[in-house]
Design a protein around this motif. Structure first.
Motif, PDB file in Angstrom:
ATOM      1  N   UNK A 141     -18.656 -80.514 -26.385  1.00 39.21           N
ATOM      2  CA  UNK A 141     -18.175 -79.408 -25.569  1.00 39.21           C
ATOM      3  C   UNK A 141     -17.661 -78.247 -26.404  1.00 39.21           C
ATOM      4  N   UNK A 142     -17.084 -78.575 -27.559  1.00 43.49           N
ATOM      5  CA  UNK A 142     -16.576 -77.540 -28.460  1.00 43.49           C
ATOM      6  C   UNK A 142     -17.638 -77.276 -29.517  1.00 43.49           C
ATOM      7  N   UNK A 143     -18.146 -76.055 -29.541  1.00 47.66           N
ATOM      8  CA  UNK A 143     -19.208 -75.702 -30.486  1.00 47.66           C
ATOM      9  C   UNK A 143     -18.617 -75.504 -31.882  1.00 47.66           C
ATOM     10  N   UNK A 144     -19.005 -76.369 -32.792  1.00 45.24           N
ATOM     11  CA  UNK A 144     -18.519 -76.278 -34.170  1.00 45.24           C
ATOM     12  C   UNK A 144     -19.541 -75.641 -35.109  1.00 45.24           C
ATOM     13  N   UNK A 145     -20.794 -75.577 -34.672  1.00 49.49           N
ATOM     14  CA  UNK A 145     -21.889 -75.041 -35.484  1.00 49.49           C
ATOM     15  C   UNK A 145     -21.966 -75.726 -36.844  1.00 49.49           C
ATOM     16  N   UNK A 146     -21.836 -77.049 -36.821  1.00 53.05           N
ATOM     17  CA  UNK A 146     -21.826 -77.829 -38.059  1.00 53.05           C
ATOM     18  C   UNK A 146     -23.154 -77.723 -38.797  1.00 53.05           C
ATOM     19  N   UNK A 147     -24.261 -77.648 -38.079  1.00 51.55           N
ATOM     20  CA  UNK A 147     -25.564 -77.507 -38.722  1.00 51.55           C
ATOM     21  C   UNK A 147     -25.672 -76.190 -39.469  1.00 51.55           C
ATOM     22  N   UNK A 148     -25.288 -75.105 -38.819  1.00 48.22           N
ATOM     23  CA  UNK A 148     -25.348 -73.780 -39.438  1.00 48.22           C
ATOM     24  C   UNK A 148     -24.442 -73.695 -40.662  1.00 48.22           C
ATOM     25  N   UNK A 149     -23.227 -74.145 -40.509  1.00 42.01           N
ATOM     26  CA  UNK A 149     -22.261 -74.035 -41.605  1.00 42.01           C
ATOM     27  C   UNK A 149     -22.639 -74.912 -42.790  1.00 42.01           C
ATOM     28  N   UNK A 150     -23.143 -76.110 -42.521  1.00 43.92           N
ATOM     29  CA  UNK A 150     -23.548 -76.997 -43.605  1.00 43.92           C
ATOM     30  C   UNK A 150     -24.755 -76.430 -44.342  1.00 43.92           C
ATOM     31  N   UNK A 151     -25.732 -75.905 -43.612  1.00 43.90           N
ATOM     32  CA  UNK A 151     -26.915 -75.309 -44.248  1.00 43.90           C
ATOM     33  C   UNK A 151     -26.512 -74.131 -45.125  1.00 43.90           C
ATOM     34  N   UNK A 152     -25.654 -73.290 -44.625  1.00 40.82           N
ATOM     35  CA  UNK A 152     -25.211 -72.117 -45.405  1.00 40.82           C
ATOM     36  C   UNK A 152     -24.451 -72.533 -46.666  1.00 40.82           C
ATOM     37  N   UNK A 153     -23.568 -73.519 -46.516  1.00 38.60           N
ATOM     38  CA  UNK A 153     -22.780 -73.979 -47.657  1.00 38.60           C
ATOM     39  C   UNK A 153     -23.683 -74.576 -48.740  1.00 38.60           C
TER      40      UNK A 153
END
Length: 139
Positions: free
Chosen positions: A120-132
């Motif tokens: 329910x809470x969008x963390x955008x873990x995929x986006x942030x991990x890819x960028x990092x």
């Protein structure tokens, strides 16, 4: 690539639920229904193919646990996959896949893909991990 990615994410979330005292089977079922946050980044690394494969394996190996792909080696491409922690406190599993492709003699292409399930809470873990990880590979 997509089907195995979903299965890995569901397995990882179920394992986390079981450790926390929850119902792993129910979590596995629900995880398959959750939406996925995916981000892909294309990089050109100024190293030879073998050196790029080593660098990608080292960076991804530090980020998470390596997952066997069960595929054969190709002379022109290598795929490396890990399950890393993302999101708040690193508790959200992220499947990171790097496809290294042979380029010219002095460079190689890397397609970096990171995928994570979103609640329910969008963390955008995929986006942030890819960028990092792309930043670490680009150094």
């Amino acid at each position: 690539m997509d089907e195995r990615e979903d299965e890995l994410l569901a397995d990882e979330l179920a394992a986390l639920a079981a450790v926390a005292g929850g119902w792993g089977g129910l979590t596995h079922f629900v995880a398959k229904l959750m939406r996925k946050n995916v981000h892909e980044i294309d990089l050109v690394v100024a190293l030879s193919f073998e050196d790029t494969v080593e660098r990608v394996a080292r960076v991804l190996g530090r980020a998470g646990r390596r997952v066997c792909l069960g595929s054969e080696h190709c002379a022109e491409q290598r795929m490396i996959r890990v399950v890393a922690g993302g999101g708040v406190g690193g508790m959200n599993p992220v499947v990171v896949t790097a496809l290294v492709t042979k380029g010219e003699a002095s460079d190689s292409q890397v397609r970096l893909r990171a995928a994570a399930k979103e609640g329910l809470i969008r963390q955008r873990a995929g986006e942030r991990t890819a960028s990092r990880l792309a930043t670490l590979l680009d150094m």
